[in-house]
Design a protein around this motif. Structure first.
Motif, mmCIF file in Angstrom:
data_model
loop_
_atom_site.group_PDB
_atom_site.id
_atom_site.type_symbol
_atom_site.label_atom_id
_atom_site.label_comp_id
_atom_site.label_asym_id
_atom_site.label_seq_id
_atom_site.Cartn_x
_atom_site.Cartn_y
_atom_site.Cartn_z
ATOM 1 N N CYS A 171 -22.134 -8.230 -67.019
ATOM 2 C CA CYS A 171 -22.514 -7.336 -65.933
ATOM 3 C C CYS A 171 -22.943 -6.008 -66.543
ATOM 4 N N GLY A 172 -24.075 -5.480 -66.092
ATOM 5 C CA GLY A 172 -24.592 -4.251 -66.679
ATOM 6 C C GLY A 172 -24.515 -3.041 -65.784
ATOM 7 N N VAL A 173 -23.945 -3.192 -64.586
ATOM 8 C CA VAL A 173 -23.777 -2.056 -63.684
ATOM 9 C C VAL A 173 -22.337 -2.042 -63.185
ATOM 10 N N ASP A 174 -21.750 -0.876 -63.136
ATOM 11 C CA ASP A 174 -20.324 -0.784 -62.826
ATOM 12 C C ASP A 174 -19.993 -1.237 -61.417
ATOM 13 N N ASP A 175 -20.884 -1.022 -60.468
ATOM 14 C CA ASP A 175 -20.551 -1.332 -59.081
ATOM 15 C C ASP A 175 -20.908 -2.761 -58.672
ATOM 16 N N GLN A 176 -21.008 -3.658 -59.680
ATOM 17 C CA GLN A 176 -21.137 -5.083 -59.385
ATOM 18 C C GLN A 176 -20.217 -5.935 -60.252
ATOM 19 N N ILE A 177 -19.211 -5.327 -60.878
ATOM 20 C CA ILE A 177 -18.412 -6.083 -61.829
ATOM 21 C C ILE A 177 -17.571 -7.171 -61.158
ATOM 22 N N VAL A 178 -16.906 -6.865 -60.059
ATOM 23 C CA VAL A 178 -16.078 -7.882 -59.410
ATOM 24 C C VAL A 178 -16.951 -9.016 -58.881
ATOM 25 N N GLY A 181 -20.409 1.889 -68.006
ATOM 26 C CA GLY A 181 -20.575 3.310 -68.227
ATOM 27 C C GLY A 181 -19.318 4.101 -67.944
ATOM 28 N N MET A 182 -18.722 3.893 -66.768
ATOM 29 C CA MET A 182 -17.559 4.674 -66.378
ATOM 30 C C MET A 182 -16.301 4.310 -67.167
ATOM 31 N N THR A 183 -16.334 3.244 -67.941
ATOM 32 C CA THR A 183 -15.214 2.979 -68.855
ATOM 33 C C THR A 183 -15.033 4.142 -69.825
ATOM 34 N N ASN A 184 -16.110 4.884 -70.109
ATOM 35 C CA ASN A 184 -15.971 6.076 -70.957
ATOM 36 C C ASN A 184 -14.924 7.021 -70.395
ATOM 37 N N THR A 239 -15.092 2.497 -56.863
ATOM 38 C CA THR A 239 -16.507 2.235 -56.597
ATOM 39 C C THR A 239 -17.320 3.479 -56.264
ATOM 40 N N PRO A 240 -16.829 4.471 -55.510
ATOM 41 C CA PRO A 240 -17.666 5.667 -55.325
ATOM 42 C C PRO A 240 -18.095 6.312 -56.641
ATOM 43 N N SER A 241 -17.205 6.354 -57.620
ATOM 44 C CA SER A 241 -17.592 6.871 -58.938
ATOM 45 C C SER A 241 -18.442 5.859 -59.696
ATOM 46 N N PHE A 242 -18.170 4.574 -59.509
ATOM 47 C CA PHE A 242 -19.003 3.547 -60.154
ATOM 48 C C PHE A 242 -20.454 3.638 -59.683
ATOM 49 N N HIS A 243 -20.656 4.025 -58.419
ATOM 50 C CA HIS A 243 -22.033 4.165 -57.937
ATOM 51 C C HIS A 243 -22.822 5.188 -58.758
ATOM 52 N N LEU A 244 -22.148 6.144 -59.369
ATOM 53 C CA LEU A 244 -22.833 7.142 -60.188
ATOM 54 C C LEU A 244 -23.485 6.516 -61.413
ATOM 55 N N ASP A 245 -23.034 5.330 -61.801
ATOM 56 C CA ASP A 245 -23.571 4.628 -62.972
ATOM 57 C C ASP A 245 -24.975 4.095 -62.723
ATOM 58 N N THR A 246 -25.404 4.016 -61.463
ATOM 59 C CA THR A 246 -26.699 3.422 -61.154
ATOM 60 C C THR A 246 -27.760 4.459 -60.806
ATOM 61 N N HIS A 247 -27.438 5.733 -60.960
ATOM 62 C CA HIS A 247 -28.377 6.808 -60.661
ATOM 63 C C HIS A 247 -29.188 7.155 -61.905
ATOM 64 N N VAL A 248 -30.385 7.709 -61.686
ATOM 65 C CA VAL A 248 -31.232 8.088 -62.816
ATOM 66 C C VAL A 248 -30.549 9.127 -63.707
#
Length: 303
Positions: free
Chosen positions: A187-194, A207-210, A239-248
């Motif tokens: 999975c390459g985006v945080d808000d689709q891992i589950v 990304g947010m694992t950092n 997930t609200p913070s995970f959504h930040l992983d998909t922004h430009v």
């Protein structure tokens, strides 16, 4: 054949305010990630501001990461180039610097068609004996490594994994239907891992694992164990913070999360600029809400 699985954070390259690389802070962050259970390290991803670094800086980052990791987990490096010749040369150099695998972007300078995309990856696969993860992010780069392209690449033994970042979770199943277990699917985006792990993905380039390695590894392990109910509870908090992983502006956003969670520098390299105004306030509010909710969850469990 190499098989990768688990959480492989896309590590941010730590910078000082003047834009210079802070190798000690970068190494400290890598140690923090490994201490919290990640299964691999990827330096020089998009989050590592790959395209903004000079060749000698990339070498310094890979060598510093190799020293920090000290054989505890695999070290992968992002490889982002414009020309096939440049990508082939970088693959060989990165192996010499200590990389044990490559996460390979499509050409940054030209949107290849499917035939050209396959040839790009074949050329890089033949440049060294390093195992390769294909970085498939058509939203950002305009090139889609579809199941049909992967079928052309299936006979390249060093291509072992795909970072799936189309934004369409159905692609995970499409790859399994077309190719079985030929490639490890990350999975390459945080808000689709589950969602991705429920369909069979066995890795996560995160990304947010950092910022939150312990919690992200926990989500991954719960899913791997089939405990999706517990995974969802934590996932919904994050997930609200995970959504930040998909922004430009994911680089600025994730560095801000690191800064707020454990004090890492937030600085990026131009043309990326520091967050300001309403945007900065909104991102900080999102991250601090996650920090507070995680504290509340931990308190409830301890009670």
């Amino acid at each position: 054949m190499t098989h990768w699985q688990g959480v492989f954070p896309a590590v941010t390259t730590k910078l000082d305010q003047d834009g210079s690389i802070n190798l000690e802070a970068t190494k400290a962050s890598i140690n923090r990630l490994i201490d919290n259970g990640v299964s691999g390290i990827i330096v020089l991803p998009m989050l590592g501001e790959n395209a903004s670094l000079l060749p000698q800086e990339k070498e310094a980052v890979i060598r510093a990461a190799k020293e920090a990791i000290a054989g505890r987990v695999p070290l992968l490096s992002g490889l982002a180039e414009i020309s096939t010749a440049g990508a082939v040369a970088s693959a060989r150099k990165f192996q010499d610097y200590g990389a044990e695998g490559l996460m390979v972007f499509p050409s940054l300078g030209y949107k290849t068609d499917p035939r050209e995309t396959a040839e790009w990856y074949k050329a890089i696969a033949g440049a060294s004996d390093l195992p390769i993860m294909i970085y498939n992010n058509p939203i950002a780069y305009g090139v889609d490594v579809t199941p049909a392209v992967l079928e052309v690449l299936a006979d390249c033994p060093t291509i072992v994994a795909v970072k799936e970042e189309t934004g369409d979770v159905r692609r995970v199943t499409d790859m399994f239907i077309a190719l079985g277990n030929r490639f490890d699917i990350f999975c390459g985006v945080d808000d689709q891992i589950v969602e991705s792990m429920s369909l069979g993905a066995t890795g996560w380039v995160s990304g947010m694992t950092n910022a939150w390695p312990k919690e992200c590894v926990q989500i991954f392990n719960l899913c791997a164990a089939g405990n999706f109910a517990a995974a969802r509870d934590l996932y919904r908090v994050m997930t609200p913070s995970f959504h930040l992983d998909t922004h430009v502006k994911l680089v600025q956003y994730i560095k801000m999360a690191e800064h707020l969670v454990y004090g890492a520098p937030e600085w990026t390299r131009a043309p990326r600029l520091p967050l300001t105004g309403e945007e900065r306030e909104r991102v900080i509010a999102t991250i601090t809400a996650t920090i507070e909710q995680l504290k509340q969850m931990q308190s409830r469990r301890a009670a």
